[in-house]
Design a protein around this motif. Sequence first.
Motif, PDB file in Angstrom:
ATOM      1  N   GLY A   1      29.381 114.551  35.538  1.00 20.75           N
ATOM      2  CA  GLY A   1      28.818 115.826  35.325  1.00 20.75           C
ATOM      3  C   GLY A   1      27.240 115.616  36.002  1.00 20.75           C
TER       4      GLY A   1
ATOM      5  N   ARG B   1      26.930 113.677  38.553  1.00 22.74           N
ATOM      6  CA  ARG B   1      26.822 113.337  39.983  1.00 22.74           C
ATOM      7  C   ARG B   1      27.991 114.074  40.657  1.00 22.74           C
ATOM      8  NH1 ARG B   1      24.802 108.062  40.407  1.00 22.74           N
ATOM      9  NH2 ARG B   1      22.944 107.879  39.226  1.00 22.74           N
ATOM     10  N   PRO B   2      27.704 115.421  40.576  1.00 24.30           N
ATOM     11  CA  PRO B   2      28.818 116.362  40.996  1.00 24.30           C
ATOM     12  C   PRO B   2      29.633 116.087  42.295  1.00 24.30           C
ATOM     13  CG  PRO B   2      26.707 117.572  41.016  1.00 24.30           C
ATOM     14  CD  PRO B   2      26.449 116.178  40.442  1.00 24.30           C
ATOM     15  N   THR B   3      28.857 115.465  43.400  1.00 22.35           N
ATOM     16  CA  THR B   3      29.356 115.028  44.557  1.00 22.35           C
ATOM     17  C   THR B   3      30.360 114.155  44.325  1.00 22.35           C
ATOM     18  OG1 THR B   3      27.580 113.639  45.279  1.00 22.35           O
ATOM     19  CG2 THR B   3      27.524 115.715  46.175  1.00 22.35           C
TER      20      THR B   3
ATOM     21  N   LYS C   1      32.552 114.206  42.386  1.00 27.60           N
ATOM     22  CA  LYS C   1      33.630 114.938  41.944  1.00 27.60           C
ATOM     23  C   LYS C   1      34.680 114.889  42.941  1.00 27.60           C
ATOM     24  CE  LYS C   1      31.645 117.365  37.887  1.00 27.60           C
ATOM     25  NZ  LYS C   1      31.545 118.676  37.425  1.00 27.60           N
TER      26      LYS C   1
ATOM     27  N   ASP D   1      35.344 121.617  38.201  1.00 27.89           N
ATOM     28  CA  ASP D   1      34.117 122.297  37.842  1.00 27.89           C
ATOM     29  C   ASP D   1      32.916 121.928  38.642  1.00 27.89           C
ATOM     30  OD1 ASP D   1      32.024 123.515  36.622  1.00 27.89           O
ATOM     31  OD2 ASP D   1      32.116 122.678  34.877  1.00 27.89           O
ATOM     32  N   LEU D   2      32.606 122.850  39.775  1.00 26.79           N
ATOM     33  CA  LEU D   2      31.606 122.954  40.769  1.00 26.79           C
ATOM     34  C   LEU D   2      30.467 123.689  40.377  1.00 26.79           C
ATOM     35  CD1 LEU D   2      33.660 121.227  43.576  1.00 26.79           C
ATOM     36  CD2 LEU D   2      31.999 120.110  42.033  1.00 26.79           C
TER      37      LEU D   2
ATOM     38  N   ALA E   1      26.872 123.195  41.365  1.00 31.59           N
ATOM     39  CA  ALA E   1      26.322 121.715  41.978  1.00 31.59           C
ATOM     40  C   ALA E   1      26.038 121.915  43.306  1.00 31.59           C
ATOM     41  CB  ALA E   1      27.917 121.114  42.055  1.00 31.59           C
TER      42      ALA E   1
ATOM     43  N   TRP F   1      33.480 127.617  40.947  1.00 39.74           N
ATOM     44  CA  TRP F   1      31.986 127.526  41.372  1.00 39.74           C
ATOM     45  C   TRP F   1      31.500 128.616  40.914  1.00 39.74           C
ATOM     46  CZ3 TRP F   1      30.558 130.872  45.422  1.00 39.74           C
ATOM     47  CH2 TRP F   1      31.478 131.592  46.080  1.00 39.74           C
TER      48      TRP F   1
ATOM     49  N   THR G   1      26.281 127.318  42.864  1.00 42.49           N
ATOM     50  CA  THR G   1      26.516 126.239  43.802  1.00 42.49           C
ATOM     51  C   THR G   1      26.112 126.234  44.958  1.00 42.49           C
ATOM     52  OG1 THR G   1      28.521 126.452  42.440  1.00 42.49           O
ATOM     53  CG2 THR G   1      28.641 124.849  44.196  1.00 42.49           C
TER      54      THR G   1
END
Lengths: 372, 114
Positions: free
Chosen positions: A95, A97-99, A101, A307-308, A311, A328, A332
Amino acid sequence: MSADLVRAPGSFRQLGERLLGESFPAMDAEDVDRYLDRAVARVHEATGTEPLQRLRASRAEVLELVEIGREDFRSAHPRRPVAVLAPDDVIAHLGRRPTMKLLARKLVLDFADALDVIRTLDEVGDAAAVIELPAAGTPDLALSACSGPAAARDRVRGLAAELATGLTAARNLVRAVDLAIDSAIDLASSLRDRNLARGLADARTSARCLDQSLGLDHVLTGDLSRDLERGRPVRPDRPAYAEIDRAGDRAHLRRLADSVVVARAAAQEVREALARDIARMFLRIGRLNLDRLDDESAEALREAVNDLRGADLRSVNLVGVDLEGVRWSPATRWPDDWRAQIDRDSVLIGDGLFEVRAGARTAGTHLLLAPL
Amino acid sequence: MSEQETASPRMTRLRVTIPPLKDLVYEQCGYAVPATFACGFVDLHLDDWERAERDWENFVALVLDTDAVHPRASGGVAIRQAVEAAAAFLVDDELWPWCPMCKLDADDRTGGDR
Ligand SMILES: [Zn+2]
């Protein structure tokens, strides 16, 4: 050209010394030396090359020195205890660190798929275990119908009808099993595990053979019932009755159960390998407790990597990344050159919530990048 | 990173085959790299994945031109030795994770992880 033919490698140790000096100006010469000793030993361990020739020591001596150095270092810098992570910790980390994901995505989705396959196979195995093949043999029925007293005929007729009903029920169950195996095969295709694919294919073959064999028996039993119904002479040696092959049904059912067991074992292996890979991904933040990686947490992880919303992904290289199912929001931030394609590939599924459609895949497969 | 360091002829030719970090995530990736390596390195550069990839390639390219790679090794073998040496060099009990290419301060990093 000629300069390239004669290779004059520089010293790995010198390179390391320079880089450590630049990155950690406060590190004193002794610590740098210790680091390099450890590093050189690790390199030797990993590659078998000997960038340590300059030390003029045998490998064992170097390793011993390194060990001593490491002990010194440890007593001077006690280690922090390693955190034991639960899946929730991983989700919380993702959560923030979305990248990450996008990096974790394929692993997590494969892992969730593997759990789905196992669940499906368990259901199939349970169903296969309750398939009851009607016990009475039709040729025996035919025999008693013709040789027994006339009064026994009614009873035989009843038995034949029961047998037909039993066969229908067994067949319906087998078809449900076949469908379940089909969906497991779809799921497993993304896992690309040869043993699993073979186990599932065998299970499907057995299910279909059983279905066919039950179907044939059903037809023949129906013939017998009708013959009895209409008072036609029933002859036990009539070839059609002899073909009613209950032993064959049983053999198919056994094979089905066996191949479900094989497929399940293969799926379990896939699951464990993927769980280890997921754990490795997050080693930097702690050691993931694999026992806690159950169905429920896999579902939560799957949702997390999809779930982006909000982000900032502007720095991410999306070439070859499978984005199907990603959700997204207008907040985003996509890389500029992907924006139009993502818009095109997505559908609005809720208030300010978009989802990338099935089959969408960032195009232009790059030679360097295996699909994530 | 000075210009001459990245411009070695050996490197420009071989650079295309340096495996990207995301290929090093899997246990069966074909390179003996420590388990924490790829993810730790990407994590370290978190807001800039491309930079992590570039720093990684540049670092491997530097290692490629040292005696961590066997003098007679070439092609894929040389790349593998360089990749494994580069990762082994970085993943140290005490300092990992760090990136020799972007000189981040070690304390800032560990502080930012909480
Ligand atoms: Zn860097």
